[in-house]
Design a protein around this motif. Structure first.
Motif, PDB file in Angstrom:
ATOM      1  N   ILE A 147      32.368  29.751   8.576  1.00 14.02           N
ATOM      2  CA  ILE A 147      31.162  29.986   9.125  1.00 14.02           C
ATOM      3  C   ILE A 147      30.690  31.406   8.723  1.00 14.02           C
ATOM      4  O   ILE A 147      29.199  31.546   8.365  1.00 14.02           O
ATOM      5  N   GLY A 148      31.549  32.485   8.630  1.00 13.49           N
ATOM      6  CA  GLY A 148      30.956  33.358   8.133  1.00 13.49           C
ATOM      7  C   GLY A 148      30.853  33.770   6.796  1.00 13.49           C
ATOM      8  O   GLY A 148      29.894  34.283   6.440  1.00 13.49           O
ATOM      9  N   TRP A 158      38.985  45.456   5.646  1.00 15.40           N
ATOM     10  CA  TRP A 158      40.302  44.976   5.387  1.00 15.40           C
ATOM     11  C   TRP A 158      41.394  45.793   5.996  1.00 15.40           C
ATOM     12  O   TRP A 158      42.238  45.547   6.434  1.00 15.40           O
ATOM     13  N   LEU A 159      41.028  47.300   5.983  1.00 16.57           N
ATOM     14  CA  LEU A 159      41.972  48.118   6.314  1.00 16.57           C
ATOM     15  C   LEU A 159      41.816  48.080   8.041  1.00 16.57           C
ATOM     16  O   LEU A 159      43.028  48.100   8.597  1.00 16.57           O
ATOM     17  N   LEU A 160      40.705  47.840   8.411  1.00 18.83           N
ATOM     18  CA  LEU A 160      40.716  47.832  10.064  1.00 18.83           C
ATOM     19  C   LEU A 160      41.369  46.503  10.478  1.00 18.83           C
ATOM     20  O   LEU A 160      42.117  46.495  11.597  1.00 18.83           O
ATOM     21  N   PHE A 161      41.229  45.562   9.752  1.00 20.01           N
ATOM     22  CA  PHE A 161      42.074  44.295  10.062  1.00 20.01           C
ATOM     23  C   PHE A 161      43.336  44.341   9.872  1.00 20.01           C
ATOM     24  O   PHE A 161      44.321  43.938  10.890  1.00 20.01           O
ATOM     25  N   ALA A 162      44.050  44.880   8.991  1.00 13.46           N
ATOM     26  CA  ALA A 162      45.327  45.410   8.946  1.00 13.46           C
ATOM     27  C   ALA A 162      46.004  46.043  10.274  1.00 13.46           C
ATOM     28  O   ALA A 162      46.951  46.105  10.580  1.00 13.46           O
ATOM     29  N   LEU A 163      44.913  47.260  10.513  1.00 13.05           N
ATOM     30  CA  LEU A 163      45.502  48.277  11.650  1.00 13.05           C
ATOM     31  C   LEU A 163      45.468  47.250  12.935  1.00 13.05           C
ATOM     32  O   LEU A 163      46.299  47.675  13.848  1.00 13.05           O
ATOM     33  N   ALA A 173      40.985  40.605  15.744  1.00 14.66           N
ATOM     34  CA  ALA A 173      41.377  39.653  14.555  1.00 14.66           C
ATOM     35  C   ALA A 173      40.241  38.572  14.624  1.00 14.66           C
ATOM     36  O   ALA A 173      39.790  38.582  13.197  1.00 14.66           O
ATOM     37  N   LEU A 174      40.025  38.032  15.606  1.00 13.84           N
ATOM     38  CA  LEU A 174      38.838  36.914  15.637  1.00 13.84           C
ATOM     39  C   LEU A 174      37.476  37.431  14.886  1.00 13.84           C
ATOM     40  O   LEU A 174      36.871  36.734  14.163  1.00 13.84           O
ATOM     41  N   ALA A 175      37.131  38.625  15.394  1.00 12.66           N
ATOM     42  CA  ALA A 175      35.824  39.194  15.209  1.00 12.66           C
ATOM     43  C   ALA A 175      35.973  39.568  13.769  1.00 12.66           C
ATOM     44  O   ALA A 175      34.974  39.377  12.724  1.00 12.66           O
ATOM     45  N   LEU A 176      37.161  40.154  13.313  1.00 16.40           N
ATOM     46  CA  LEU A 176      36.972  40.726  11.785  1.00 16.40           C
ATOM     47  C   LEU A 176      37.256  39.524  10.758  1.00 16.40           C
ATOM     48  O   LEU A 176      36.883  39.487   9.647  1.00 16.40           O
ATOM     49  N   GLN A 189      34.564  39.688   7.887  1.00 16.57           N
ATOM     50  CA  GLN A 189      35.137  39.476   6.489  1.00 16.57           C
ATOM     51  C   GLN A 189      34.636  38.533   5.628  1.00 16.57           C
ATOM     52  O   GLN A 189      34.396  38.358   4.537  1.00 16.57           O
ATOM     53  N   GLY A 190      34.628  37.200   6.276  1.00 19.07           N
ATOM     54  CA  GLY A 190      34.005  36.055   5.593  1.00 19.07           C
ATOM     55  C   GLY A 190      32.543  36.450   5.433  1.00 19.07           C
ATOM     56  O   GLY A 190      32.033  36.136   4.073  1.00 19.07           O
TER      57      GLY A 190
END
Length: 396
Positions: A247-248, A279-284, A292-295, A299-300
């Motif tokens: 969807i993103g 991507w950096l924030l997702f990794a952290l 995670a769900l929001a990112l 990111q999509g």
């Protein structure tokens, strides 16, 4: 947008479903044909290689064909490849049909991008590109899960028959909607178009597209272990998480279509920087389910906004190579789609954690931004074509 462009998007939806649906069918194919799971995995590799090699080469071979004839030839070949694949009991034949389908899809995308850009007219190539790529994102949201569901209920062959069946309406629609324009005898030759593709600015834009798409597919490929092993969600969440990403991506493609014709430079600069940060924030924060769900969604959106903008810029920058520009854009994106997961797999094989593919994605986007920055410092300006109509950059 003219109706014919949406017809092309319908065909791309069927093709995108075929490209990604094997992820849910591998065990069933292996059991039915009596081969190992890794052997079935070569079907995906064969498709990727077919896309990379086929996009420029098949587009070049079809340059002297009228656009409608080329589109119909590629789409009918794609359809028949799935009919044969659904009917065979030989893995070798199935492998051959995947290569043929990939070559046909590559040719269709190359010609389809050029056709859509021509129909849309000057200053609207970004919107036309977004409609075609919407077919791919809708395949991720709806086509792939439906293919997996069909495979689970009626067997993997049902998914192949469904792709063939969904291609048939597009064949009829192209006959009715795409005008039968003859080949222009004064149209650029293959040699002329290849010379036009030597532009350093264009080569850099293709490289940026490969890096951004590599980042996207690196994390997308390993999204399942990230969410189960790091985030701690059960496997029952995976279809929903993949749908959120899809969807993103659909939102991002359409956002790119609205912005790419007017502010491509800002989309690449601001969107690329936000993509790197994401991507950096997702990794952290991957251990936090809400973050995670929001990112996954964010990111999509960002990946496909920036990626579709770069594809549209290839079409602007290679205006003197209308047929081959689409082929090389398709090839560059598929180079990224093949290289990104390979790099992610390499860091996992080295013993790093499941967060590492997210960091690989960040590194690929960072590389793209560095390449773009160096290019601009040396006098280039990827993300904007000097021959693009000025109105395409101004708010309307």
């Amino acid at each position: 947008m003219p109706f014919a462009i949406y017809v092309l998007g319908l065909a791309v939806f069927a093709q995108g479903t075929s490209e990604f649906m094997l992820s849910g069918l591998v065990p069933a194919i292996a059991a039915d044909l009596g081969v190992s799971v890794p052997t079935v995995g070569t079907l995906t590799s064969a498709f990727a290689v077919g896309m990379i090699v086929g996009a420029p080469s098949v587009a070049m071979l079809s340059m002297r064909w009228p656009q409608r004839r080329a589109l119909l030839s590629f789409l009918i070949t794609f359809l028949l490849a799935h009919v044969v694949g659904a009917s065979t009991s030989s893995f070798g034949v199935l492998l051959a049909t995947r290569v043929v389908a990939a070559l046909a899809m590559a040719g269709f995308l190359a010609v389809g991008l050029a056709t859509a850009a021509g129909i849309a007219g000057p200053g609207a190539k970004g919107k036309a590109t977004s409609v075609l790529l919407s077919g791919v994102t809708l395949a991720c949201v709806a086509g792939v899960p439906l293919g997996a569901a069909l495979g689970g209920v009626w067997g993997w062959r049902a998914a192949f028959w469904a792709v063939a069946a969904s291609s048939a309406p597009a064949v009829i629609a192209i006959l009715r909607a795409v005008p039968p324009t003859p080949v222009d005898p004064d149209a650029p030759t293959a040699r002329h178009e290849l010379r036009a593709l030597r532009s350093p600015q264009l080569i850099i834009t293709l490289l940026l597209g490969a890096c951004v798409n590599g980042a996207t597919f690196c994390s997308f490929t390993y999204l399942a272990p990230v969410t189960t092993e790091v985030t701690g969600l059960s496997t029952g969440w995976l279809p929903g998480i993949l749908a959120v990403f899809g969807i993103g991506s659909f939102v991002g493609v359409n956002a790119g279509g609205r912005l790419a014709d007017r502010r491509p430079r800002q989309v690449v600069t601001i969107g690329g920087t936000a993509l790197l940060a994401g991507w950096l924030l997702f990794a952290l924060t991957a251990a936090n389910p809400f973050a995670a769900l929001a990112l996954v969604f964010v990111q999509g959106v960002l990946s496909f906004t920036v990626g579709s903008t770069l594809i549209s810029q290839v079409l602007y920058q290679a205006a003197d190579a209308p047929r081959l520009s689409g082929g090389f854009a398709t090839a560059a994106m598929n180079v990224g789609a093949a290289a990104g997961p390979a790099l992610g797999g390499a860091v996992l094989a080295a013993g790093l954690s499941y967060r590492s593919p997210l960091l690989v994605s960040a590194a690929l986007v960072a590389a793209a931004l560095v390449i773009r920055g160096v290019s601009r410092a040396l006098g280039g300006s990827p993300g904007r074509d000097r021959s693009q109509p000025q109105a395409a950059h101004q708010p309307r």
